[in-house]
Design an enzyme around this catalytic site. Structure first.
Site, mmCIF file in Angstrom:
data_model
loop_
_atom_site.group_PDB
_atom_site.id
_atom_site.type_symbol
_atom_site.label_atom_id
_atom_site.label_comp_id
_atom_site.label_asym_id
_atom_site.label_seq_id
_atom_site.Cartn_x
_atom_site.Cartn_y
_atom_site.Cartn_z
ATOM 1 N N ASP A 57 0.572 -1.250 0.187
ATOM 2 C CA ASP A 57 -0.018 0.005 -0.127
ATOM 3 C C ASP A 57 0.815 1.324 -0.057
ATOM 4 O O ASP A 57 1.550 1.378 0.846
ATOM 5 C CB ASP A 57 -0.995 0.083 1.237
ATOM 6 C CG ASP A 57 -1.900 -1.055 1.237
ATOM 7 O OD1 ASP A 57 -2.168 -1.688 0.215
ATOM 8 O OD2 ASP A 57 -2.701 -1.293 2.331
ATOM 9 N N GLY A 70 -3.148 -5.277 1.163
ATOM 10 C CA GLY A 70 -4.043 -6.487 0.361
ATOM 11 C C GLY A 70 -5.093 -7.037 0.847
ATOM 12 O O GLY A 70 -4.814 -7.464 2.247
ATOM 13 N N LYS A 71 -6.285 -7.169 0.653
ATOM 14 C CA LYS A 71 -7.254 -7.695 1.221
ATOM 15 C C LYS A 71 -6.998 -9.052 1.840
ATOM 16 O O LYS A 71 -7.403 -9.434 2.789
ATOM 17 C CB LYS A 71 -8.710 -7.670 0.569
ATOM 18 C CG LYS A 71 -9.252 -6.285 0.376
ATOM 19 C CD LYS A 71 -10.555 -6.204 -0.223
ATOM 20 C CE LYS A 71 -10.788 -4.720 -0.885
ATOM 21 N NZ LYS A 71 -10.842 -3.734 0.068
ATOM 22 N N ALA A 73 -4.149 -10.587 2.506
ATOM 23 C CA ALA A 73 -3.093 -10.596 3.294
ATOM 24 C C ALA A 73 -3.512 -10.033 4.515
ATOM 25 O O ALA A 73 -3.296 -10.602 5.773
ATOM 26 C CB ALA A 73 -1.701 -10.048 2.764
ATOM 27 N N GLU A 97 -9.974 -9.853 -5.090
ATOM 28 C CA GLU A 97 -8.897 -9.102 -5.624
ATOM 29 C C GLU A 97 -7.848 -10.015 -6.408
ATOM 30 O O GLU A 97 -6.739 -9.475 -6.785
ATOM 31 C CB GLU A 97 -8.075 -8.368 -4.404
ATOM 32 C CG GLU A 97 -8.690 -7.110 -4.130
ATOM 33 C CD GLU A 97 -8.065 -6.153 -3.255
ATOM 34 O OE1 GLU A 97 -7.208 -6.724 -2.737
ATOM 35 O OE2 GLU A 97 -8.353 -5.263 -2.880
ATOM 36 N N GLY A 147 -19.916 0.410 8.713
ATOM 37 C CA GLY A 147 -18.878 1.254 9.222
ATOM 38 C C GLY A 147 -19.188 1.531 10.619
ATOM 39 O O GLY A 147 -19.303 0.695 11.637
ATOM 40 N N ARG A 174 -21.548 2.504 12.303
ATOM 41 C CA ARG A 174 -22.962 1.940 12.560
ATOM 42 C C ARG A 174 -23.143 0.699 13.064
ATOM 43 O O ARG A 174 -24.040 0.230 13.665
ATOM 44 C CB ARG A 174 -24.066 2.471 11.772
ATOM 45 C CG ARG A 174 -24.377 3.982 11.687
ATOM 46 C CD ARG A 174 -25.370 4.223 10.449
ATOM 47 N NE ARG A 174 -24.685 3.998 9.218
ATOM 48 C CZ ARG A 174 -25.341 3.661 8.220
ATOM 49 N NH1 ARG A 174 -26.436 3.995 7.946
ATOM 50 N NH2 ARG A 174 -24.561 3.334 6.904
ATOM 51 N N ALA A 211 -8.597 -1.395 6.327
ATOM 52 C CA ALA A 211 -8.513 -2.982 6.780
ATOM 53 C C ALA A 211 -9.287 -2.948 7.781
ATOM 54 O O ALA A 211 -9.257 -3.969 8.407
ATOM 55 C CB ALA A 211 -6.958 -3.230 7.151
ATOM 56 N N ALA A 212 -10.196 -2.055 8.073
ATOM 57 C CA ALA A 212 -11.447 -2.242 9.199
ATOM 58 C C ALA A 212 -12.106 -3.613 8.742
ATOM 59 O O ALA A 212 -12.460 -4.324 9.680
ATOM 60 C CB ALA A 212 -12.129 -1.050 9.209
ATOM 61 N N GLY A 213 -12.521 -3.747 7.622
ATOM 62 C CA GLY A 213 -13.295 -4.708 7.243
ATOM 63 C C GLY A 213 -12.572 -6.128 7.078
ATOM 64 O O GLY A 213 -13.085 -6.896 7.333
ATOM 65 N N ASP A 214 -11.111 -5.931 6.794
ATOM 66 C CA ASP A 214 -10.670 -7.350 6.926
ATOM 67 C C ASP A 214 -10.517 -7.695 8.209
ATOM 68 O O ASP A 214 -10.203 -8.817 8.373
ATOM 69 C CB ASP A 214 -8.900 -6.883 6.203
ATOM 70 C CG ASP A 214 -9.336 -6.347 4.852
ATOM 71 O OD1 ASP A 214 -10.200 -6.817 3.978
ATOM 72 O OD2 ASP A 214 -8.425 -5.542 4.210
#
Ligand code: RIB
Length: 322
Positions: A26, A52-53, A55, A152, A234, A236, A261-264
């Site tokens: 990144d 990277g999603k 990783a 990805e 997010g 919420r 990377a919060a979602g990851d």
């Protein structure tokens, strides 16, 4: 809270998770706001950070204590070597991580605004060269709690891996990001689907902008043959949808520094908790706590918290049945 990776060996009794996905270096630019078309902007800083999603999700699983194997490709360059070593410091098995000479390692250009929101452009590089060896994958999936994957890496290879996992009796946890259509036969081979509001809307054609809408969108997605759906919202929180209905899990209020990377992070914590046999709702709560810590630190992999920090973090508010 320290998320510094430790060179460690995972507990052999911990859930085993196989991650098929991308590795990117990144290139992170911190900017006051995203520039408009034709605007030239002076940013605050630049940094090169492992991401990277695929990783990131592997790192999140490892920091939650799982035994993790990463399947993917890096280029034969310094970034590829750095990404490989970074995973290995987290105790991730990189035996199935292929180096493709002559291809650059995947790169993501990330603009992070002062409020913590990001905008990401990906150049896939070696990620586009991922090819599934079905026999090897079947063996790697033996005894694994989940195959975790995203979009990805090439869609046809992701689809093959999902089918192999399904045939092998290994559950599939899919994060269809960057979002694209999912071929009809694949739906019923997915055990758990994790989508944000935009991905949910793209996949089912209905808005998922509020917890109530996310519950309806999640139910529509579940009807395609999936056991569990999570729609992340997010700040919420998230909505969990399964055979028992839909629950809104609010997130704790924190100051976001960088949402990358919060979602990851959420997904890794969710996968490990489910792999340990925790309930769906407890797993979602753990994911929310992990993601809340992640967004308080800059960067992708350096911001993914260790399990101990997640367990010490404040409990989110109780969930609400929708
Ligand atoms: O989900 C965050 C990740 O998306 C970043 O690390 C970037 O590499 C992109 O893949």
């Amino acid at each position: 809270m320290s998320s510094k990776p430790s060179s460690r060996s995972p507990d052999p009794s911990a859930p085993r998770i196989v991650v098929l996905g991308s590795l990117n270096m990144d290139l992170v630019l911190r900017v006051p706001h995203a520039p408009a078309a034709g605007e030239t902007l002076t940013g605050h800083s630049i940094a090169t950070i492992p991401g990277g999603k695929g990783a990131n999700q592997a790192v999140s699983c490892a920091r939650e204590g799982a035994q993790v194997r990463m399947i993917g490709c890096v280029g034969g360059d310094a970034h590829g070597q750095a990404l490989r070593e970074s995973l290995e410091r987290d105790g991730i098995d990189t035996a199935a991580l292929r180096t493709v000479d002559g291809e650059p390692t995947g790169t993501a250009l990330i603009l992070v605004e002062d409020g913590g929101q990001n905008r990401i452009v990906i150049i896939p590089g070696a990620n586009a060269r991922v090819e599934i060896d079905e026999a090897a994958l079947r063996e790697q999936l033996q005894g694994a709690a989940f195959l975790v994957t995203q979009f990805e890496t090439p869609m046809d290879q992701v689809a093959r891996a999902i089918s192999v996992a399904h045939e092998a009796g290994c559950k599939v946890l899919l994060n269809p990001s960057p979002v694209q259509a999912i071929a009809e036969p694949l739906w019923s081979r997915i055990d758990t689907l994790v989508v944000n509001e935009i991905e949910a809307q793209t996949l089912c054609g209905q808005s998922a902008d509020s917890p109530e809408e996310a519950a309806l969108a999640g139910k529509a997605l579940r009807a395609k043959g999936i056991a569990r759906v999570v729609v992340t919202l997010g700040s919420r929180g998230a909505v969990a949808i399964d055979a028992d209905g839909a629950r809104h899990h609010p997130a704790p209020t924190v100051q976001a520094v960088d949402t990358t990377a919060a979602g990851d992070t959420f997904l890794g914590a969710l996968a490990v908790a489910l792999g340990e046999g925790q309930s769906f709702d407890e797993a979602v709560r753990l994911g929310i706590r992990a993601a809340a810590l992640c967004i308080q630190q800059p960067g992708a992999q350096p911001s993914i918290p260790q399990c101990a920090a997640v367990l010490q973090s404040p409990l989110p508010p109780d969930w609400i049945t929708l």
